[in-house]
Motif scaffolding. Sequence first.
Motif, mmCIF file in Angstrom:
data_model
loop_
_atom_site.group_PDB
_atom_site.id
_atom_site.type_symbol
_atom_site.label_atom_id
_atom_site.label_comp_id
_atom_site.label_asym_id
_atom_site.label_seq_id
_atom_site.Cartn_x
_atom_site.Cartn_y
_atom_site.Cartn_z
ATOM 1 N N ASP A 1 2.692 -33.689 -20.911
ATOM 2 C CA ASP A 1 3.280 -32.520 -20.260
ATOM 3 C C ASP A 1 2.736 -31.231 -20.866
ATOM 4 O O ASP A 1 2.304 -30.319 -20.149
ATOM 5 N N ARG A 2 2.740 -31.152 -22.198
ATOM 6 C CA ARG A 2 2.273 -29.940 -22.887
ATOM 7 C C ARG A 2 0.776 -29.982 -23.202
ATOM 8 O O ARG A 2 0.216 -29.001 -23.661
ATOM 9 N N ARG A 3 0.170 -31.145 -23.007
ATOM 10 C CA ARG A 3 -1.262 -31.349 -23.223
ATOM 11 C C ARG A 3 -1.648 -31.037 -24.671
ATOM 12 O O ARG A 3 -2.557 -30.249 -24.945
ATOM 13 N N ARG A 4 -0.954 -31.707 -25.588
ATOM 14 C CA ARG A 4 -1.270 -31.532 -27.011
ATOM 15 C C ARG A 4 -0.785 -32.766 -27.776
ATOM 16 O O ARG A 4 0.116 -33.475 -27.336
ATOM 17 N N TRP A 5 -1.439 -33.013 -28.920
ATOM 18 C CA TRP A 5 -0.980 -34.061 -29.823
ATOM 19 C C TRP A 5 0.247 -33.537 -30.558
ATOM 20 O O TRP A 5 0.222 -32.426 -31.104
#
Length: 498
Positions: free
Chosen positions: A439-443
């Motif tokens: 959803d947030r496009r991050r690890w």
Amino acid sequence: MLPPIPVPTAPALEQKLDERLAVSGRYITYLSGRRALITFGTATYGPTTVSAQQILLDLESGEGEATGAVVLSDPEGTVTAEKLSFSWIDHTGRAERVRFELGLHIAVAASSIDVQPHRWKLKDVSATNFAGDPPLYVLESPSVTIVPGRSALVKKPRFKLFGNTVLSSPWDARFTLDPREQGIPLPTISVREDGDFGFRWKGSRMIGAQDALSFRAKVYENRAPYYGIQLSRSTVGRAMTPIVPQSEFDTPFSYGYFDFVGVDSPEAEATSLGALRNTYSIGTEWNRRASARRGDQLFDKPVELVWEVGDTRFGVPMRGSLRAQRVVGETHDVNRLLTSGALLAPSYEPLPGVRTHLRGDWFGTARDGGRYGWANLQAGATYQPWKELRLGGAYLLTEEFGTPDFLEDRPFTNRAWHVRGDLTLPSTSLSVLFKYDADRRRWFDTEYRIAQVIGSIVASVTVRGFPDSLQLGLELRLDELLRRLEGRGLTPAERTRS
């Protein structure tokens, strides 16, 4: 420690003396008064075998006496002794100058042992699982009383390092062998990512045949201390699982192989979820923060009633709970019902070394004026090209409905990828887990666990990025001995179910 005693010469003659006892030996001599003398032979009753240079059997009383190079073997381990008196009727016995060998690691020596059906008593005891000379450590006690599967009482224990006494307790030590309770362990050192240093401490103690009292506490710099207490009752009996339910504010999916690096294997996840449970509890928590959630406010739960069940049906491990609770947050408070749980589908091997993974979880609340819930599906697979290496990944999809009572009720992410690898060597194990928020496009989470065997000591470091934590562990490798003694008090049916 006694030197190893050689096993007697293999027998040549075999006879069944009664429905419980079979013997074999180089010579079998029948004496007056329904007695038999076995020379260089064995006597077998149930899963237990006694080997010795001479075994004198009284067929009237069901008792025997073995002398000379005595070796007693059963599924729990091996005992060598100079002399052994035993009963094949009630499975009792007494031996002098004994040495236990439990599995590959544990060696216990004692001047004598008296075994009754539900109690073992040893005198002049020393124990180690390190083969050096002198051994790295030795635990000594003038007397140890063991109730298999229940508890052990160690009289005035002494601890030696390299042959030198470094600790001698004037008090007796009692520790649990009951797999349903944690006992009272030492606090765990923990460091948060923001640098706050603190301790975590939790434990439980059985206060009856089916009741357990548990406590939890966390103390960090610059934070209000957390504490909680819970009284639980299980109707399951002697199952091999803790009976205290977890809090819904604990780190989500802590039982999941793709969710927490501390879960060793997919099999460990199935065992945890499918363990037989039927527990009722009442408890309270104060200054509690929800772990690994969207919010970070403090909660009090003045009172909470919990019913938790678990089982494995048709090959499907499952666990669920129902709670009635009052939750006091920083902005408002609610009285509500809450349900949560998980189902784990059976794993299949579509290709060599590849195992499927499919699990569903749910969470729901209901109160006067509102309902909220979510359900997720985690699907993935593991690949194990050889026994030392396992690689895997899973995708998590979550759907929500309604309005949550608190921000902390919501899952942190609704779509995520989890990737994991495990490397297990003879003395070192390394596990890594990475989580990607689609959803947030991050690890958003990276977890590591390193465990190193140093002689008879296991040192471990567990690092989690979300929630931020670092935990250090140090333990003696007495795990095999404890597992055997924990299970010894169970019936075969209870072992199978648990």
